[in-house]
Scaffold this motif. Structure first.
Motif, PDB file in Angstrom:
ATOM      1  N   ALA A 125      -8.927  -4.419   3.758  1.00 21.68           N
ATOM      2  CA  ALA A 125      -8.320  -5.729   4.019  1.00 21.68           C
ATOM      3  C   ALA A 125      -9.379  -6.795   4.295  1.00 21.68           C
ATOM      4  O   ALA A 125      -9.270  -7.937   3.833  1.00 21.68           O
ATOM      5  CB  ALA A 125      -7.351  -5.617   5.194  1.00 21.68           C
ATOM      6  N   LEU A 126     -10.403  -6.438   5.054  1.00 20.13           N
ATOM      7  CA  LEU A 126     -11.476  -7.402   5.334  1.00 20.13           C
ATOM      8  C   LEU A 126     -12.222  -7.779   4.058  1.00 20.13           C
ATOM      9  O   LEU A 126     -12.506  -8.953   3.811  1.00 20.13           O
ATOM     10  CB  LEU A 126     -12.461  -6.808   6.345  1.00 20.13           C
ATOM     11  N   ASP A 127     -12.525  -6.773   3.234  1.00 17.61           N
ATOM     12  CA  ASP A 127     -13.312  -7.018   2.031  1.00 17.61           C
ATOM     13  C   ASP A 127     -12.541  -7.833   1.006  1.00 17.61           C
ATOM     14  O   ASP A 127     -13.130  -8.574   0.214  1.00 17.61           O
ATOM     15  CB  ASP A 127     -13.750  -5.688   1.416  1.00 17.61           C
TER      16      ASP A 127
ATOM     17  N   THR B 201       0.405  -3.747   5.409  1.00 19.55           N
ATOM     18  CA  THR B 201       1.645  -4.140   4.727  1.00 19.55           C
ATOM     19  C   THR B 201       1.653  -5.631   4.406  1.00 19.55           C
ATOM     20  O   THR B 201       2.158  -6.046   3.361  1.00 19.55           O
ATOM     21  CB  THR B 201       2.877  -3.782   5.588  1.00 19.55           C
ATOM     22  N   HIS B 202       1.076  -6.425   5.276  1.00 18.99           N
ATOM     23  CA  HIS B 202       1.009  -7.863   4.992  1.00 18.99           C
ATOM     24  C   HIS B 202       0.096  -8.136   3.793  1.00 18.99           C
ATOM     25  O   HIS B 202       0.378  -9.004   2.961  1.00 18.99           O
ATOM     26  CB  HIS B 202       0.500  -8.616   6.221  1.00 18.99           C
ATOM     27  N   ALA B 203      -0.991  -7.373   3.700  1.00 23.80           N
ATOM     28  CA  ALA B 203      -1.967  -7.616   2.634  1.00 23.80           C
ATOM     29  C   ALA B 203      -1.551  -7.007   1.301  1.00 23.80           C
ATOM     30  O   ALA B 203      -1.832  -7.589   0.230  1.00 23.80           O
ATOM     31  CB  ALA B 203      -3.321  -7.049   3.046  1.00 23.80           C
TER      32      ALA B 203
ATOM     33  N   LEU C 142       3.304   3.201   2.704  1.00 24.43           N
ATOM     34  CA  LEU C 142       2.114   2.356   2.767  1.00 24.43           C
ATOM     35  C   LEU C 142       1.744   2.060   4.218  1.00 24.43           C
ATOM     36  O   LEU C 142       0.566   2.127   4.595  1.00 24.43           O
ATOM     37  CB  LEU C 142       2.352   1.050   2.007  1.00 24.43           C
ATOM     38  N   ALA C 143       2.746   1.750   5.027  1.00 21.59           N
ATOM     39  CA  ALA C 143       2.498   1.418   6.432  1.00 21.59           C
ATOM     40  C   ALA C 143       1.848   2.589   7.160  1.00 21.59           C
ATOM     41  O   ALA C 143       0.923   2.401   7.971  1.00 21.59           O
ATOM     42  CB  ALA C 143       3.804   1.031   7.120  1.00 21.59           C
ATOM     43  N   ARG C 144       2.298   3.788   6.875  1.00 18.53           N
ATOM     44  CA  ARG C 144       1.759   4.976   7.559  1.00 18.53           C
ATOM     45  C   ARG C 144       0.425   5.442   6.963  1.00 18.53           C
ATOM     46  O   ARG C 144      -0.356   6.089   7.644  1.00 18.53           O
ATOM     47  CB  ARG C 144       2.798   6.093   7.560  1.00 18.53           C
TER      48      ARG C 144
END
Length: 562
Positions: free
Chosen positions: A314-316, A371-373, A415-417
């Motif tokens: 997510a950061l990258d 999940t947001h990304a 995905l969340a898990r």
């Protein structure tokens, strides 16, 4: 016809008659052999035996990086007596009768398994029946014992006169006992094929090539001849360090005993080279921990150690930054299924930063971030993991190393898990490789255990560092991730590996600064994730300012969670 012509005809006739006579003699001899001498020759042929035997090569040794022997072949010996040798029967058995008493006494005093009279009767019976392989002692002898037998009366006259037969065997030994035993591996029998670990992976190198010996027995006399010499196996020098291995294994064992855990493994690796310096796999059997399985290369759900992967992705991709804040819903969040809420062990009723979320190992925070990304585009999340080298297949030195299992999730709940380490499976050695890349300035290198192949101390082949990925992420992302892993250990307010509520230091040390990530995963029991069985892990590196070593420890245990 002149005189010269007559002489030529006479000479020709004489030669012809000689050839004819020789031919007739051959025919007569064939006829006699097939009729008159046939029965005698058939009896002689029946007593003639020819047989080829394989000459086993000496198996190569396995050493640690300092030259200490980890596995080697020690010779043992079986002793027999061929009572049929000619020297024992000449002059009405004078040699045999002269020494039968003294050799029986010597054998009895040395082995103490029979009296001298019992030995005499045993050898005499073998002599009378013409035993070609009279077993003198049922157990294998050491080298010094074998030499002592060779100095006994009669046997000190050599094989051709005494009939003493000495057969060597090689027994595989591990001088350091259980240290890295499963990773070093085992062989079938004493000189058979490798069936696990390095013994199996490098079996062709260690085993060598068999030779061949032919034996021919004629009228009771045996002649042996080497048809092809055996080629001894080569040695391998590992990256393991026996001193570090002892430290790792003893600490792992004491931890497992204190927690009554089912099993555990630990791998210590040099950060910049990929050399595995220690690897231990211990499982409980009848309340004793033994090297029973290569847990280090067996895939399991990594639990919270996978949060570092998710956050790096997510950061990258620019989906989040460390200073962003988010709510963890006081440690209880329903994404799509009210029956399957996501919960945290540490609950906060106020927003926390992304950095604090990883330090606190918040399931809710990482599930929200991922999940947001990547909601409704989960394939991009898995694709990002691929670019980070997470699913790359690496050739590790231990046979049977599992491959990672990471598939594109079919729904948002999965995905969340995945964000906190479920529905994915990684062998601990793969997790080690990933965290080592973080410690190694983003460069992912392959862990390896064998440095050299040697023959008689001369290096035949050398192995070194190999790169899996030149960079797993952007330099800015790497800096952020390392900052988060330092907070896990050194943030006393949020770090799960910092200080316990009772003031006990966890991964903190006054000697060396450590950075890393804790991980806890519930284990499937009868198709459901159990609240009793957990797999606990920590993967990190030290010193965190300039990493020299990367280490992962995993243990599986039963416990009650409050």
């Amino acid at each position: 016809m002149n005189d010269n012509q007559k002489k030529a005809v006479i000479r020709f006739a004489a030669v012809f008659l000689l050839i004819a006579a020789g031919f007739v003699a051959i025919l007569v001899k064939i006829a006699i052999t097939q009729t008159v001498e046939r029965d005698d020759l058939m009896k002689i042929a029946a007593r003639q035996k020819s047989k080829d035997y394989a000459i086993e090569p000496n198996r190569g040794n396995i050493y640690d990086c300092t030259g200490r022997l980890l596995a080697g072949s020690a010779p043992t010996y079986n002793i027999y007596m061929d009572t049929r040798v000619q020297a024992l029967h000449e002059n009405k058995g004078k040699l045999f009768n002269t020494y039968i008493d003294s050799v029986s006494v010597a054998l009895s005093e040395f082995f103490a398994d029979r009296t001298a009279q019992e030995y005499k009767r045993y050898i005499q019976q073998g002599y009378n029946t013409g035993n070609g392989r009279l077993r003198l002692y049922p157990k294998r002898l050491t080298y010094s014992e074998m030499k002592a037998v060779q100095q006994m009366p009669l046997f000190n006259k050599g094989k051709l006169k005494s009939g003493l037969i000495i057969e060597s065997n090689y027994q595989r030994i591990k001088p350091f006992g259980s240290l890295a035993s499963r990773s070093i591996g085992n062989i079938f029998g004493n000189n058979g094929k490798g069936i696990s670990g390095l013994e199996m992976a490098y079996d062709e190198v260690l085993h060598g090539k068999e030779g061949e010996m032919g034996t021919h027995t004629v009228e009771g006399y045996t002649i042996s001849q080497v048809n092809r010499e055996a080629v001894d196996g080569m040695d391998i020098v590992t990256t393991l360090d026996a001193n570090l291995q002892d430290i790792v294994e003893s600490n792992l064992r004491s931890t497992l005993v204190s927690l009554d855990a089912d099993w555990g493994c630990c791998i210590l690796m040099e950060t910049h080279t990929g050399e595995v310096k220690a690897i231990s796999n211990l499982g409980k059997h009848d309340d004793v921990y033994v090297e029973d399985k290569n847990y280090a290369v067996t895939k399991v759900e990594p639990g919270s150690t996978f949060k570092t992967y998710a956050l790096m992705a997510a950061l990258d991709d620019g989906k989040i930054s460390l200073d962003d804040t988010l709510s963890t819903n006081n440690g209880h969040w329903v994404y799509t299924d009210p029956k399957r809420p996501i919960s945290d062990a540490h609950r906060y009723n106020h927003p926390i930063t992304v950095k604090q979320a990883l330090a606190a190992s918040s399931n809710v925070a990482l599930a929200k971030i991922v999940t947001h990304a990547y909601e409704k585009k989960a394939e991009k999340f898995v694709s990002k993991l691929d670019k980070m080298g997470v699913r790359d297949s690496i050739p590790f030195d231990i046979p049977g190393t599992n491959l990672p299992y990471i598939e594109v999730p079919k729904d948002g709940e999965t995905l969340a898990r995945m964000a906190f380490g479920y529905y994915v499976e990684l062998p601990p050695v793969y997790s080690l490789m990933f965290y080592n890349a973080i410690a190694n300035n983003g460069k992912m290198i392959r862990p390896f255990m064998v440095k050299e192949i040697q023959r008689n101390g001369e290096t035949i082949k050398r192995f070194g560092t190999s790169t899996v990925a030149s960079s797993v992420c952007k330099s800015s992302t790497l800096k952020d991730i390392r900052s988060c892993l330092e907070a896990v250990v050194w943030d006393n307010d949020y770090g799960t590996a910092s200080i316990s509520p009772w003031g006990q230091k966890k991964a903190q040390s006054d000697i060396v600064h450590i950075a890393g990530k804790t991980g806890t995963a519930r284990i499937l029991e009868n198709g459901k994730y159990s609240s009793r069985y957990h797999r606990i892990a920590f993967c990190g590196y030290f010193p965190m300012e300039d990493p020299k070593y990367t280490c992962i420890c995993v243990r599986s245990e039963e416990r009650r969670v409050g």
